[in-house]
Design a protein around this motif. Structure first.
Motif, PDB file in Angstrom:
ATOM      1  N   MET A   1       0.858  -1.189   0.000  1.00 44.44           N
ATOM      2  CA  MET A   1       0.000   0.000   0.000  1.00 44.44           C
ATOM      3  C   MET A   1       0.894   1.239   0.000  1.00 44.44           C
ATOM      4  N   MET A   2       0.510   2.231  -0.789  1.00 46.75           N
ATOM      5  CA  MET A   2       1.291   3.463  -0.873  1.00 46.75           C
ATOM      6  C   MET A   2       0.547   4.583  -0.146  1.00 46.75           C
ATOM      7  N   GLU A   3       0.681   4.578   1.173  1.00 47.81           N
ATOM      8  CA  GLU A   3      -0.004   5.571   2.010  1.00 47.81           C
ATOM      9  C   GLU A   3       0.413   6.978   1.596  1.00 47.81           C
ATOM     10  N   GLY A   4      -0.566   7.874   1.492  1.00 46.85           N
ATOM     11  CA  GLY A   4      -0.250   9.277   1.212  1.00 46.85           C
ATOM     12  C   GLY A   4      -0.013   9.588  -0.254  1.00 46.85           C
ATOM     13  N   ARG A   5       0.085   8.557  -1.112  1.00 51.96           N
ATOM     14  CA  ARG A   5       0.269   8.808  -2.546  1.00 51.96           C
ATOM     15  C   ARG A   5      -1.093   8.787  -3.228  1.00 51.96           C
ATOM     16  N   ARG A   6      -1.304   9.700  -4.191  1.00 48.41           N
ATOM     17  CA  ARG A   6      -2.590   9.780  -4.890  1.00 48.41           C
ATOM     18  C   ARG A   6      -2.355   9.883  -6.391  1.00 48.41           C
ATOM     19  N   PHE A   7      -3.279   9.310  -7.181  1.00 48.55           N
ATOM     20  CA  PHE A   7      -3.224   9.492  -8.628  1.00 48.55           C
ATOM     21  C   PHE A   7      -3.513  10.971  -8.924  1.00 48.55           C
ATOM     22  N   SER A   8      -2.882  11.481  -9.987  1.00 56.76           N
ATOM     23  CA  SER A   8      -3.025  12.911 -10.282  1.00 56.76           C
ATOM     24  C   SER A   8      -4.116  13.170 -11.320  1.00 56.76           C
ATOM     25  N   ASP A   9      -4.335  14.452 -11.598  1.00 62.13           N
ATOM     26  CA  ASP A   9      -5.265  14.921 -12.653  1.00 62.13           C
ATOM     27  C   ASP A   9      -6.702  14.459 -12.462  1.00 62.13           C
ATOM     28  N   GLY A  10      -7.125  14.284 -11.212  1.00 59.51           N
ATOM     29  CA  GLY A  10      -8.534  13.973 -10.954  1.00 59.51           C
ATOM     30  C   GLY A  10      -8.871  12.490 -11.001  1.00 59.51           C
ATOM     31  N   LEU A  11      -7.901  11.628 -11.342  1.00 66.96           N
ATOM     32  CA  LEU A  11      -8.186  10.188 -11.416  1.00 66.96           C
ATOM     33  C   LEU A  11      -8.519   9.620 -10.033  1.00 66.96           C
ATOM     34  N   HIS A  12      -7.792  10.066  -9.019  1.00 63.99           N
ATOM     35  CA  HIS A  12      -8.042   9.538  -7.667  1.00 63.99           C
ATOM     36  C   HIS A  12      -9.452   9.919  -7.198  1.00 63.99           C
ATOM     37  N   GLN A  13      -9.867  11.149  -7.521  1.00 59.49           N
ATOM     38  CA  GLN A  13     -11.219  11.593  -7.156  1.00 59.49           C
ATOM     39  C   GLN A  13     -12.273  10.745  -7.883  1.00 59.49           C
ATOM     40  N   ALA A  14     -11.988  10.386  -9.141  1.00 59.78           N
ATOM     41  CA  ALA A  14     -12.921   9.551  -9.905  1.00 59.78           C
ATOM     42  C   ALA A  14     -13.051   8.167  -9.266  1.00 59.78           C
ATOM     43  N   LEU A  15     -11.921   7.631  -8.763  1.00 60.97           N
ATOM     44  CA  LEU A  15     -11.949   6.329  -8.072  1.00 60.97           C
ATOM     45  C   LEU A  15     -12.730   6.432  -6.761  1.00 60.97           C
ATOM     46  N   GLU A  16     -12.556   7.559  -6.051  1.00 61.40           N
ATOM     47  CA  GLU A  16     -13.302   7.760  -4.793  1.00 61.40           C
ATOM     48  C   GLU A  16     -14.798   7.825  -5.063  1.00 61.40           C
ATOM     49  N   ALA A  17     -15.196   8.478  -6.166  1.00 60.18           N
ATOM     50  CA  ALA A  17     -16.617   8.550  -6.537  1.00 60.18           C
ATOM     51  C   ALA A  17     -17.138   7.156  -6.876  1.00 60.18           C
ATOM     52  N   LYS A  18     -16.340   6.402  -7.619  1.00 62.77           N
ATOM     53  CA  LYS A  18     -16.722   5.042  -8.016  1.00 62.77           C
ATOM     54  C   LYS A  18     -16.956   4.151  -6.790  1.00 62.77           C
ATOM     55  N   GLU A  19     -16.101   4.291  -5.753  1.00 62.73           N
ATOM     56  CA  GLU A  19     -16.179   3.417  -4.577  1.00 62.73           C
ATOM     57  C   GLU A  19     -17.036   4.002  -3.450  1.00 62.73           C
TER      58      GLU A  19
END
Length: 546
Positions: free
Chosen positions: A337-355
């Protein structure tokens, strides 16, 4: 032609043998110094360091003081750790000092080898960095080798994730600094965003030794490290668009697995625009490609990527549920697990919305560097690994690094079998289960390596069906990692693991005695503690013998 090459190899030796031969004379000289260093008192041994520094200040080079420096480290290690560098380890240290990659088999003591060039190069006063793949290894190696360097009067430090700038500056000021590739890269980026030289924490890039060098410099070479700052909150838009994506059909988009990109087809554009208009996210008679709607294209593309290209338990895991849920990236190379690392350019937010997890504000990139570009900053770079020859050409082309295969201290007893190829995944899994069962019956410990959490859990389910007791080591069971590995060598133990690069805990045949003592004596004291200690020691000894 082949006959001529074969004759030349017999006459002059292989390229690797000729490289190794050039180090033999130096090893003999270091060995010749050993008796005189053994007679030194602890204070006299420590006094070697200022004496060698004075010689360097008077115009001598590192090559002139190399033999004495290596002999001093060997004696310091013997006193501090009870471990004496073998000749093969001295050769590994010489290769590292020359800015080469030492390919050493697992278990040959790479951590101890690094002390030799670290000490020698630290005599100049320039910073020496030892790079590891994770925080646990950086901390373990720094603590383990600290005694060797302190016996010679040098200071060792370790960069940890939660350090403030003042503590980091102090750690970089040490003679030898242990750190992960991520910490070094991010500190470099942060330094480039400082306003004055006094605020910067790193003090240059003179010499680095990279552990698991193929993992860091080849597998992760193009991975960008990014420092970002927050943008305006658009969480509602992410959720609204995420709800529309399941309405699309396969003909609406095209997927490119290789570049991990996805794009709408002409039919998909029309379908998406109709969905957006129905959801009041797009005005009637307007296109998502109109200038005022350009952010919608970005959000739709990210939502599509999140649904079609990124898979839960393979690319990321969800920890917690509801408002406490977190989407955490899984490192594709190490399975961690990569704590504190996030995908850039809104991809991480899209994954959060999906889940259905809380959506963190989107960020913009403020500074970025790849590992490839960062490590090329060093004046001298070297590395260690068990598997570098397969990438020797890439190391030479990209970094100018030569690879030397260091012979093992004693002959290898292990049998390296050829690969077995199966037509289907089901046939392959059946063969794995049969082999694991056979090994367990013999009392042979088994380690099964997999490439993803999904595959490790598929195998685990198959083993459960056959009632084969086993442990699973992946990002989900991260906390029990050391304990699982510590007992992976017990007769008949079966351990399934994602990519093992740099796990950093020794798998000992018969089990890890120190780990068992730490875990099982915690709540005991007095006579009961001593009795249990003797029982565990006898038990592990019997298992090791078996």
């Amino acid at each position: 032609m082949l006959r001529l090459q074969s004759f030349a190899r017999r006459l002059f030796g292989s390229v690797n043998e000729r490289k190794l031969k050039s180090y033999q004379t130096r090893v003999m000289r270091i060995n010749a110094l050993e008796p005189s260093f053994e007679t030194l008192s602890d204070d006299d041994l420590r006094a070697t360091t200022p004496a060698l520094k004075a010689r360097l200040a008077n115009g001598e080079t590192l090559e002139n003081v190399l033999e004495e420096a290596f002999a001093a480290v060997r004696e310091a290690a013997r006193r501090a750790l009870g471990q004496r560098h073998y000749d093969a380890q001295l050769i590994g240290g010489l290769a590292l000092h020359d800015g080469k990659i030492s390919e050493m088999k697992t278990g040959e003591g790479k951590t101890l080898v690094a002390t030799l060039p670290c000490y020698l190069n630290a005599l100049t006063g320039a910073p020496v960095h030892v790079v590891t793949v994770n925080d646990y290894l950086a901390e373990r190696d720094a603590a383990w080798m600290r005694g060797v360097h302190e016996a010679l009067g040098l200071r060792v430090a370790c960069i940890k994730h939660d350090m403030d700038d003042e503590a980091r500056k102090g750690a970089y000021a040490a003679d030898i600094t242990y750190a992960t590739n991520n910490e070094l890269g991010f500190d470099y980026l942060r330094d480039n965003m400082k306003y004055t030289l006094d605020e910067m924490v790193q003090r240059g890039h003179a010499f680095a030794i990279v552990d698991e060098v193929d993992s860091i410099l080849i597998d992760e070479a193009r991975t960008p490290l990014i420092i970002s700052g927050p943008l305006e909150d658009r969480s509602d838009l992410y959720v609204s668009i995420d709800r529309l994506i399941p309405n699309l059909v396969p003909d609406d988009y095209e997927i490119d697995e290789k570049t991990r990109s996805v794009s709408l087809t002409d039919q998909g554009n029309e379908h998406m625009e109709a969905l957006l208009q129905a959801g009041a996210l797009l005005e009637a008679d307007s296109s998502i490609y109109d200038i005022q709607n350009v952010t919608l294209v970005h959000h739709v593309t990210n939502a599509l990527r999140a649904h079609q290209l990124f898979q839960k338990d393979r690319d990321y895991i969800v920890r917690g549920a509801g408002n406490a849920g977190q989407v955490i990236i899984i490192d594709e190379f190490t399975g961690r697990m990569m704590e504190g690392r996030r995908f850039s350019d809104g991809l991480h937010q899209a994954l959060e919305a999906k889940e259905g997890a809380p959506i963190q504000p989107e960020n913009q990139t403020l500074a970025s560097v790849t590992f490839q570009n960062y490590f090329r900053l060093y004046d001298k770079l070297s590395g260690m690994t068990g598997t570098a020859l397969t990438e020797a050409e890439e190391f030479m082309d990209i970094y100018g690094l030569d690879v030397i295969e260091i012979p093992t201290n004693t002959d290898i007893a292990r049998l390296d079998e050829d690969d077995a190829i199966y037509r289907t995944a089901a046939e392959k899994n059946d063969a794995i289960i049969d082999l694991v069962s056979e090994c367990q019956t013999r009392g042979q410990p088994v380690l099964v390596g997999t490439t993803s959490i999904e595959k490790s859990e598929t195998l685990s389910a198959a083993l459960k069906q056959k009632n084969i007791k086993h442990n699973v080591l992946n990002a989900r069971y991260h906390e029990q990692e050391a304990q699982i590995i510590g007992q992976a060598g017990v007769p008949g133990a079966v351990t399934i693991a994602t990519n093992m690069a740099g796990r950093g805990t020794d798998i000992q045949l018969g089990g890890n005695l120190d780990m068992r003592l730490d875990n099982e004596l915690e709540d005991l004291d007095g006579a009961a503690l001593e009795r249990r200690r003797l029982d565990i020691t006898a038990e592990v000894s019997a298992l090791k013998e078996k």
